[in-house]
Design an enzyme around this catalytic site. Structure first.
Site, PDB file in Angstrom:
ATOM      1  CD  GLU A 134     -31.518  24.899   9.661  1.00 49.11           C
ATOM      2  OE1 GLU A 134     -31.136  26.088   9.638  1.00 49.11           O
ATOM      3  OE2 GLU A 134     -32.659  24.565   9.995  1.00 49.11           O
ATOM      4  CD  GLU A 189     -32.861  23.216  14.281  1.00 51.78           C
ATOM      5  OE1 GLU A 189     -33.445  24.306  14.105  1.00 51.78           O
ATOM      6  OE2 GLU A 189     -31.665  23.048  14.009  1.00 51.78           O
TER       7      GLU A 189
HETATM    8  C1  GAL Z   1     -32.654  26.772  12.552  1.00 54.10           C
HETATM    9  C2  GAL Z   1     -31.237  26.541  13.056  1.00 54.10           C
HETATM   10  C3  GAL Z   1     -31.180  26.606  14.569  1.00 54.10           C
HETATM   11  C4  GAL Z   1     -31.913  27.816  15.083  1.00 54.10           C
HETATM   12  C5  GAL Z   1     -33.312  27.800  14.544  1.00 54.10           C
HETATM   13  C6  GAL Z   1     -34.170  28.933  15.017  1.00 54.10           C
HETATM   14  O1  GAL Z   1     -32.665  27.104  11.211  1.00 54.10           O
HETATM   15  O2  GAL Z   1     -30.772  25.288  12.649  1.00 54.10           O
HETATM   16  O3  GAL Z   1     -29.838  26.624  14.972  1.00 54.10           O
HETATM   17  O4  GAL Z   1     -31.262  28.956  14.695  1.00 54.10           O
HETATM   18  O5  GAL Z   1     -33.274  27.847  13.151  1.00 54.10           O
HETATM   19  O6  GAL Z   1     -35.471  28.833  14.484  1.00 54.10           O
END
Ligand code: GAL
Length: 701
Positions: free
Chosen positions: A170, A334
């Site tokens: 990110e 994710e």
């Molecule tokens: C994302 C990040 C992850 C984790 C996640 C939690 O933005 O890439 O590492 O922190 O959020 O929601």
């Protein structure tokens, strides 16, 4: 006209072929795995594999925050634990997306080389800590990340489990250190041909005596310094994108060199909790540099501000935007299987929502459902973030069971991988317009809402299940029947010309208030609205009225009255045909919406911000006129979304999804086949709350 565009589609201008986006032609199910947190718990690492097997997972992103474990002291590497992880995952039949660790660095590095630390806009040097906080210019950071990436590529490049590089994590934020200032100046020198006169003109810098007489006087925008020169603010945003991409390119050099056959991605984001495209970087530029677009979706389901269908629409919008960036399937990299840990109220997904939201991703073109994270951390800030494996380490856990249900279903439809999602409609989204309009000291402070406005126009199609590509201004739009361009505030001459050509050649174009106001330097077009826009739309916008939040006006369209708020444009209508009129105020009875024949096509202008019912009716008519088709012929409530993908020449895989808390009835006008039972269905189809039915239908020839 419609005929003409159809023939373009037949010529193959719309992407209809399958495209494999990873090294394996499979749907991926899995997520971020952080085994480095568990090195001292070998039994846990063993147990993970059993959980992952039962949950029907097959893909794992590893290493994004492992730098301190991989290189505990400068130049001393420790890969043994990662070798074991690779082998364990390979043995279970899993695949690895290996991350490069630039998202967070070891403490020794910040201590020894403070230049790697970021400087904020107020010129404060940040301390070591957190993550995502390095300088994108620092030669030392670049060297260090290249070193570790080279080692990773050399060690794991040939490992059969490796299917993709997950570059950093990110990317975001900006740095204002001296190195970045120097790079900003260099960027500007290239952009303005080393000519300060050009720069001063583009920045309109004689205003407030801000003329630059030497490149060294240029400093990035700052709350304690320059922030009123809009051309400069815009160039700074462009520079931040440029510099981030430049850093990424440096990061990936060893990967491209050693493992040219392994695709690269970096995970894109959305801005939460609004769920609009991430504003910090222009992803239309970044997408050119990655092999696959991937994103991290964290919608706030069941919130107290909006309906489940509203949230679903916003997710669909970003899916369609990120899919369209490369016109190929994307990956969901994710998501949370239950709750996140970073908003005010971290509500769990209600039973059924996880499965529904996962199926929505596949329906919109994702070849994966991946999570943050595989196992909940035991300590630190993410210990309560949703995960496949909870602290209870119990497979009967509700969340684990829902994840397993997703995995089991995905395993049943491998043929979906790579399938396209064709669309006849495009909605245009532009990062630069958003930056510029947000900077404009005019309009309503809280009512510009560019991304939300684009989403509202998109919603009218989503609610009627018409597939949409969300494209950007550099993309080809010739093959669409309909192009919707809401609030495109910033337009260069080329965009204006291409829009005109699109209509001339038979396309249908819809645009709105606050479009075509400034050029690519954020300079207002002189002499009124640009001539080609006047010709295409057959009108001239004279003035834009900004309303207070409680003000209301209304517009009459096709015999009905629709509420107007925020903006109304007074129009000088030349050859256009008015189709709707303002009801009140000093522009009462004047045209609010117009249509205009230009060349072989038609251009509509919507002068006011109107309620949803207007969009539903207005676009409903266009959908009929242009014969735009849903993937299945059906009558469905707006909260039921029917989307799907073309699996081969003859068959679609279709997801009928109920984004509401009530049962809903869909009426199928054609026969479909249930994917599980091979039963045929038509007529009434009842969906329970949050239920998804997955069916196949024949593509209308
Ligand atoms: C994302 C990040 C992850 C984790 C996640 C939690 O933005 O890439 O590492 O922190 O959020 O929601």
């Amino acid at each position: 006209m419609v005929q003409k565009v159809k023939s373009l589609i037949e010529k193959g201008c719309l992407i209809l072929e399958k495209k494999q986006v990873t090294k394996v032609s499979k749907l991926l199910h899995g997520g971020d795995y952080n085994p480095e947190q568990w090195i001292n718990y070998p039994e846990v690492l063993e147990q993970d594999i059993e959980f992952l097997r039962i949950a029907n997972t097959n893909a794992f992103s590893i290493g994004m925050f492992s730098w301190a474990t991989l290189e505990p002291t400068e130049g001393v590497y420790n890969f043994e634990w990662l070798d074991e992880v690779f082998d364990r995952i390979y043995k279970m039949g899993g695949h690895i997306l290996l991350a490069t660790p630039s998202g967070a660095r070891p403490a020794w590095m910040s201590q020894k080389y403070p230049e790697v630390l970021r400087t904020d806009a107020e010129r404060r040097k940040m301390l070591h800590g957190g993550r995502h906080n390095h300088c994108f210019s620092s030669p030392i950071y670049r060297e260090k990340i290249q070193n570790i990436n080279r080692k990773l590529a050399e060690r794991y490049g040939d490992h059969p489990a490796l299917i993709m590089w997950h570059v950093s994590n990110e990317y975001g934020g900006e740095c204002h250190c001296d190195l970045c200032q120097e790079n900003f100046r260099e960027f500007l020198k290239v952009k303005y041909d080393n000519d300060l006169d050009k720069l001063n003109h583009a920045w309109w810098s004689t205003f407030w005596s801000h003329t630059i007489t030497d490149w060294s006087q240029i400093e990035s925008p700052s709350p304690i310094g320059e922030n009123a020169v809009h051309g400069m603010n815009l160039d700074w945003r462009r520079f931040v994108t440029h510099q981030t991409i430049d850093f990424y390119k440096t990061e990936v050099e060893p990967l491209r060199e050693i493992t040219p056959e392994i695709p690269l991605t970096t995970n894109f984001m959305a801005d939460n909790p609004d769920l609009i495209p991430f504003q910090g970087l222009d992803y239309s530029q970044f997408a050119k540099e990655v092999d696959v677009v991937t994103w991290d979706a964290y919608p706030t389901w069941h919130n107290d501000r909006e309906s489940t269908a509203d949230v679903a629409m916003k997710v669909a919008f970003i899916d369609d935007l990120y899919r369209s960036l490369k016109q190929q399937p994307f990956l969901l990299l994710e998501s949370t299987p239950s709750a996140v840990n970073w908003i005010d109220y971290n509500k769990t997904k209600r039973p059924g929502m996880h499965y529904l939201s996962a199926m929505q991703m596949l329906a919109h073109g994702s070849d994966s459902n991946m999570y943050f994270q595989i196992r909940k951390s035991r300590g630190s800030s993410e210990k309560f973030h949703g995960a496949i494996i909870d602290h209870d380490m119990d497979m009967n856990n509700r969340v684990f069971q829902e994840v397993k249900k997703v995995g089991d279903q995905m395993a049943k439809m491998p043929e979906l991988a790579g399938s396209p999602k064709p669309a006849e409609v495009a909605v245009l989204y532009d990062w630069e317009s958003n930056w510029a309009i947000d900077d404009a000291q005019s309009f309503g402070e809280d009512s510009r809402l560019y991304p939300q406005t684009v989403q509202e126009h998109y919603r009218a199609f989503w609610a009627k299940d018409i597939p949409v590509d969300v494209i950007t201004k550099e993309q080809n739009w010739d093959s669409y029947k309909l192009l919707v361009v809401p609030m495109l505030y910033l337009m260069d001459a080329q965009t204006i010309e291409r829009l005109q050509k699109f209509v001339e050649k038979g396309g249908t174009l819809v645009s709105t208030y606050i479009t075509g106001v400034v050029d690519e330097h954020d300079l207002v077009h002189l002499g009124g609205w640009p001539k080609p826009l006047q010709e295409t739309f057959g009108l001239k916008p004279l003035e834009t009225d900004t309303l207070y939040p409680k003000d209301r006006n209304a517009v009459t369209y096709a015999g009905k009255s629709y509420e107007m708020k925020d903006y109304g444009t007074v129009l000088d209508v030349e050859s256009a045909k008015p189709v709707a009129f303002y009801e009140e105020d000093y522009y009462q009875n004047q045209p609010a919406v117009t249509s205009h024949e230009w060349g072989e096509g038609k251009a509509y202008y919507i002068g006011a911000r109107l309620e949803r019912a207007f969009h539903d009716d207005f676009y409903g008519r266009l959908i009929e006129d242009l014969d735009l088709k849903a993937i299945v012929s059906a009558e469905a409530p707006a909260s039921v979304s029917i989307q799907g993908r073309r699996m081969d020449e003859t068959t679609n895989l279709v997801f009928v999804m109920n984004f509401s808390e009530e049962s809903q009835v869909v009426y199928l006008n054609e026969e479909v086949v249930d994917i599980d039972g091979n039963q045929t269905m038509s007529g009434e189809l009842v969906l329970d709350p949050y239920e998804v039915k997955i069916v196949k239908n024949k593509i209308a020839q």
